[in-house]
Every structure is written in structure tokens, then in C-alpha cells.
Design a protein around this motif. Sequence first.
Motif, PDB file in Angstrom:
ATOM      1  N   MET A  89       0.835  -1.200   0.000  1.00 21.74           N
ATOM      2  CA  MET A  89       0.000   0.000   0.000  1.00 21.74           C
ATOM      3  C   MET A  89       0.869   1.250   0.000  1.00 21.74           C
ATOM      4  O   MET A  89       0.641   2.192  -0.782  1.00 21.74           O
ATOM      5  CB  MET A  89      -0.910  -0.003   1.235  1.00 21.74           C
ATOM      6  N   CYS A  90       1.876   1.275   0.868  1.00 24.73           N
ATOM      7  CA  CYS A  90       2.793   2.414   0.925  1.00 24.73           C
ATOM      8  C   CYS A  90       3.440   2.661  -0.433  1.00 24.73           C
ATOM      9  O   CYS A  90       3.505   3.794  -0.915  1.00 24.73           O
ATOM     10  CB  CYS A  90       3.859   2.153   1.991  1.00 24.73           C
TER      11      CYS A  90
ATOM     12  N   PRO B  64       8.249   6.108  21.013  1.00 19.99           N
ATOM     13  CA  PRO B  64       7.030   5.405  21.437  1.00 19.99           C
ATOM     14  C   PRO B  64       6.718   4.272  20.460  1.00 19.99           C
ATOM     15  O   PRO B  64       7.331   4.153  19.397  1.00 19.99           O
ATOM     16  CB  PRO B  64       5.958   6.499  21.377  1.00 19.99           C
ATOM     17  N   LEU B  65       5.713   3.442  20.799  1.00 18.73           N
ATOM     18  CA  LEU B  65       5.456   2.240  20.011  1.00 18.73           C
ATOM     19  C   LEU B  65       4.921   2.530  18.615  1.00 18.73           C
ATOM     20  O   LEU B  65       5.166   1.776  17.690  1.00 18.73           O
ATOM     21  CB  LEU B  65       4.466   1.340  20.755  1.00 18.73           C
ATOM     22  N   ASN B  66       4.162   3.580  18.453  1.00 20.68           N
ATOM     23  CA  ASN B  66       3.552   3.869  17.159  1.00 20.68           C
ATOM     24  C   ASN B  66       4.619   4.094  16.095  1.00 20.68           C
ATOM     25  O   ASN B  66       5.515   4.928  16.251  1.00 20.68           O
ATOM     26  CB  ASN B  66       2.655   5.106  17.289  1.00 20.68           C
ATOM     27  N   TRP B  67       4.513   3.349  14.976  1.00 15.96           N
ATOM     28  CA  TRP B  67       5.529   3.427  13.919  1.00 15.96           C
ATOM     29  C   TRP B  67       5.561   4.799  13.245  1.00 15.96           C
ATOM     30  O   TRP B  67       6.519   5.140  12.561  1.00 15.96           O
ATOM     31  CB  TRP B  67       5.280   2.324  12.888  1.00 15.96           C
TER      32      TRP B  67
ATOM     33  N   GLU C  51       6.995   2.470   6.113  1.00 13.71           N
ATOM     34  CA  GLU C  51       6.171   1.463   6.776  1.00 13.71           C
ATOM     35  C   GLU C  51       7.057   0.275   7.105  1.00 13.71           C
ATOM     36  O   GLU C  51       8.113   0.081   6.493  1.00 13.71           O
ATOM     37  CB  GLU C  51       5.023   1.032   5.855  1.00 13.71           C
ATOM     38  N   LYS C  52       6.638  -0.506   8.089  1.00 16.75           N
ATOM     39  CA  LYS C  52       7.350  -1.758   8.371  1.00 16.75           C
ATOM     40  C   LYS C  52       7.245  -2.662   7.139  1.00 16.75           C
ATOM     41  O   LYS C  52       6.281  -2.587   6.388  1.00 16.75           O
ATOM     42  CB  LYS C  52       6.721  -2.459   9.584  1.00 16.75           C
TER      43      LYS C  52
END
Length: 574
Positions: A114-115, A371-374, A403-404
Motif C-alpha cells: 500500500m505504501c 514510542p510504540l507507534n511506527w 512502513e514496516k
Amino acid sequence: MTQNCLKRYTWASTKNQNIDILKGKFSQDLDLTPGCGGVRREVWEFQQKGFIEVFISAILLRKRETLNESTWIVGGDGRYYFKPAFFRVIATMAGLQVGQIVTAKDGILTSPAMCLLVRKMKATGGILLSASCMPAGIDGYFGIKYFVEDGSVASEPLLKAIRDIAKKLETVSYALGINFPLDELTSHIFWVENHLMSVTVVNAVRMYADYLKTIFDYDKIRKLLCGDEIVSIPVRILVDCMKGAAGPYAVEVLEYDLGACSGTVVNATPEEYFNTGYPSPRNSRALVQGLNTGNYNAGFALDTLGDRVMVMGRRAYHVSSGDSIAILAKHLHCIPYFQLHGINGFARSFTTSKALDSVVEPMKKPLYETPLNWTYICDLIKKEQISFAGDDHYGVGSSHMLEKDGIWGMLAWLSVLYHMRLPVRDLMYHHWLQHGRYFTASLLYDKIDTKEFLVIGDYMEFIINNEMLIASQHGKKPFIYTVLSGNSFKYIDPEDKSIKKTGITISLHPNSRVVYRLEIAKTNKLRILLEALSTDPSDFGAEPVAYLTPLAKLAINLVNLPHFLQDNEPLFML
């Protein structure tokens, strides 16, 4: 939007349909509280009348002036309720007179795909229908993840602004009876009340696979998998895609492009229910069973969205997320992409092992703890401050993508295995001899009463602010720990200097760390990260749970959890 790109990845000719628009009033009491890059709820909530239409309309209305010229990417992981939700999104976009929609064959898109499509198509944004590693099914979860113009996931402030728009919507426009086959690579033209809208189904799998060819040395990976004069015996691998969206992409890359044996990728066809339970890489039974046969040298488990990857060696030898990140960081130089672009810096979430830190320190490169949010990691990539990052849930990524990217992580590992000429287990021991072994595990308390949940949070803040904490000793001989520091984890944005508190960290002697993190979700949870470093080779073969049991007892008693959670036993997890 590049028309040449569309022509290259689309085969059939255009088809035409005429569509009418309706306007509907929906409840303004829908719970659109944002999270995980969009909204994530149980399936029944998305099945409510207007839930999807209102949220999608709120996203689109931010671009109201240019909607008829805009391009949107829409897809998902194929979980239960995917197709009805997909066509509700398309109908809403048609109702607001979007210019062009691009989707993948069968609508199946991973997060990195998607990215890539958003960037490659120069799209206005992307809508990904998935609840990531949450269970699927009629009693499971569903979600909408919003990608913005640069291919990154929407930030929390943006999602809150979208929620506020949604609350004010009195009517929503949507197209009536819009439908088309998703299994044909073709374009469809819809006349929607004198407005022209096109929907194009492209070969997203091939587009993503072609992009990876520009990053890695495929000749070397092919030699690893198929053998040559140097690698006389091919390295046999097993890849479990857990019946999620990553399956078609992994097959294309490994079996078609790299020549791996047919059947290397298992559970490769997306299904509505995935594997039972949580479709997280750590729950891959197929990988464990396959590697325990001794027929494979290495294995990888990809989650449903293809953005996380777990690594295993022969006989199901498990590589922790922290060790995996450290190994890749140490050997990025063997990947052509980094030889060309260089390495700016590194990042990891604050709950992720410090194994990465020990690798980065001698490089003299910056390392950020986020923080955890990518989205925080993506911000650092956009500012060209980092080139590689990872988290403690097997997420890995680099500056090639906002993105991961689990398949990228898998190919990076294969590049390292070719470069080092060592089996997975031997590679880990070689690494630990240089940097020590960071043992990690976690404790999970679930279904905590709300009152107790709030009291625990206050008590932990009290503990770390107590001047008696520093230098205090805990445990029993021979496992005595001394507190070196205790603080709330604070992330200071490198640009705007804003501060975000997301957990509590207590550092201990000898070489240990405990991180407490309270989570408000469907049920209240407390996660406790346990980490201990050993530089003694005689410890390297120890099981993490056994090695960390004394630290686990300390973590529980340090904040007096038996008093607050008398009937709640924690789950001890790797």
C-alpha cells in the motif's frame, strides 16, 4: 498519477457502468475513536449502518476541493467481511466523486505494498482494510488504516481531526449498486451522475516484487537458495504467511524471482479466518513444525499484512525480535541499497531490546528511542535522521519505505546469511561473543479492573518519584538487584521538542531493565518488559524464561502487584 505505470501492470480493456448516488442520514453516536492508524473494532461495529461510510467520508472531505482529480488506493488483507467493506468504501468514494481508484488483484494489499502504490501512483491517499494481528471472523476484528500522500500512516492528531469531521456529518453520499470483479486486471469506467470515475485493478504483487529488486543483490540470494560453487549445498528455507495478505507477495519474490523450490512458502492463499487465534508471527505453528523436522536450515513467519517477520533456525531455533534487529543493523553494509545511500541513523521503540544499542554505539551513529507507534519512526525517516528501525513485535523497516516491511526483513536476513556463511544458530553465538546476549521476555496482566488499573498507574508514578528508590536493593541471593534509575519514558520530538509519556522504565544493576506499560484497549492490560544482558558465554544457551524468572519476580513485587491484582496471574511470554 503515472499512466505508464498503470498500463504496465494492467492487462485487460476498459468496461463502462452507469451509477446513481443516494444520500443517507446515519447515527452520530458511532464510536470512531482513532487508533492503529485509523479505526479498529470488532466486526459487528463495522457492519453497522453508516460506520464505514461516515469514517471514509470524513477522510475524503479533508480534500473536498480536489476530490474529482484525486487518486485513491484501496485494498486489504482479505479477512472476514473484507469484500462487503471494500465495496462500501468504493461506493462512498463514488458518492463524493473521487476521480480514480486503484486496487490490487482480489483487493489483496500488504502494508508495504500500500505504501509503495501510494507513492508510485502519486495518490492522494490509501485505505487499507485490516485489523493487523487481531483475530478474524464473525466474532473477530476489522479495521480501516489510512495512508497519507507520502505513503505513511496517518498520525494521531490527523485521525482526531478526521473523527471531529465525522461527528459533524449530517448526511453521507454513496453510490448505489456499484460492483466489479476483483480478479481481473482491468479498468472500469463509472458514470456517477455526470461524473467520470475510473477503477483500475493492477498487479500490485509484481509492482512490489520489482521494487525489491532495486534494493537487494538477487544473484547472491539466489545462490544461497539454489547453490553455487561457494554455497555448494543450498540453504532450504520455509516461509509461513499464515493465510494472510503476504502470501502472494512472498511466493512471487521467493519462488518466482529468486528460484526457491515450489512449496517454500506455505499458507500462501489469503483466507477470511487466517490461522485460528491471533495471526501473529510468534503463533506460527506451521513454521515450528516444519523446522523441527530438520529438513530446513532457516524459516520465516510473516504476519497477515506482511509488515512483521519472525526468524527461526534449524530445529525451530527462535531468534528474538531484539536479536533480529541487531543482526540486521550490524550487517546492513552487505545490502546494495545501503551501499548506495549510506546509513543515517537507527531507531527502536522504547520497549524493544537494547541489543541494537550495543551494535550502534561503535558505529558512532545516532540512535533514537521512540514510542510504540511506527509513525514516530516514519517521521525520523522523512527527516533523513535514520535509515533502519525495529520494534519488539518483529516489526522491521528502513528508509526504503515509510512502513514496516516483513518481506524486506526476510530478504535482508537472507543477504546476511549469504554474507556470513553461517547457520542461524552459529550466527547468533558469533554475534553474542562480540556484544553479549540480551535476554528478553514479557509479563502480561489482562482484564484488569478499571479502578485497580488507575490505582496501579498512580502507584507506579509514586514509586519512581520516591527518593528511596535509587540504590535500593531487591531480590534474594544470589539474585540481588540494585536500582540505578527510575523514570517515565519521555519521547522528545527532535524537531518540535514536544514530549510524549508512554511508560515507566527502571534500570538495574547488574545489566537489567524493567519497563511497565499500561494499555487501554477492549480490556485494561499491563505489560512488563524484562531484559537482562549477559556477557558470559556459559549463559548463552539458557532459555530466556528461566533466565529471567528472578527479574520477573522483582518486577512484580517492586510495584506491589500481588496487592492490587490478587486474583490475576500474569502470562509469561517471549
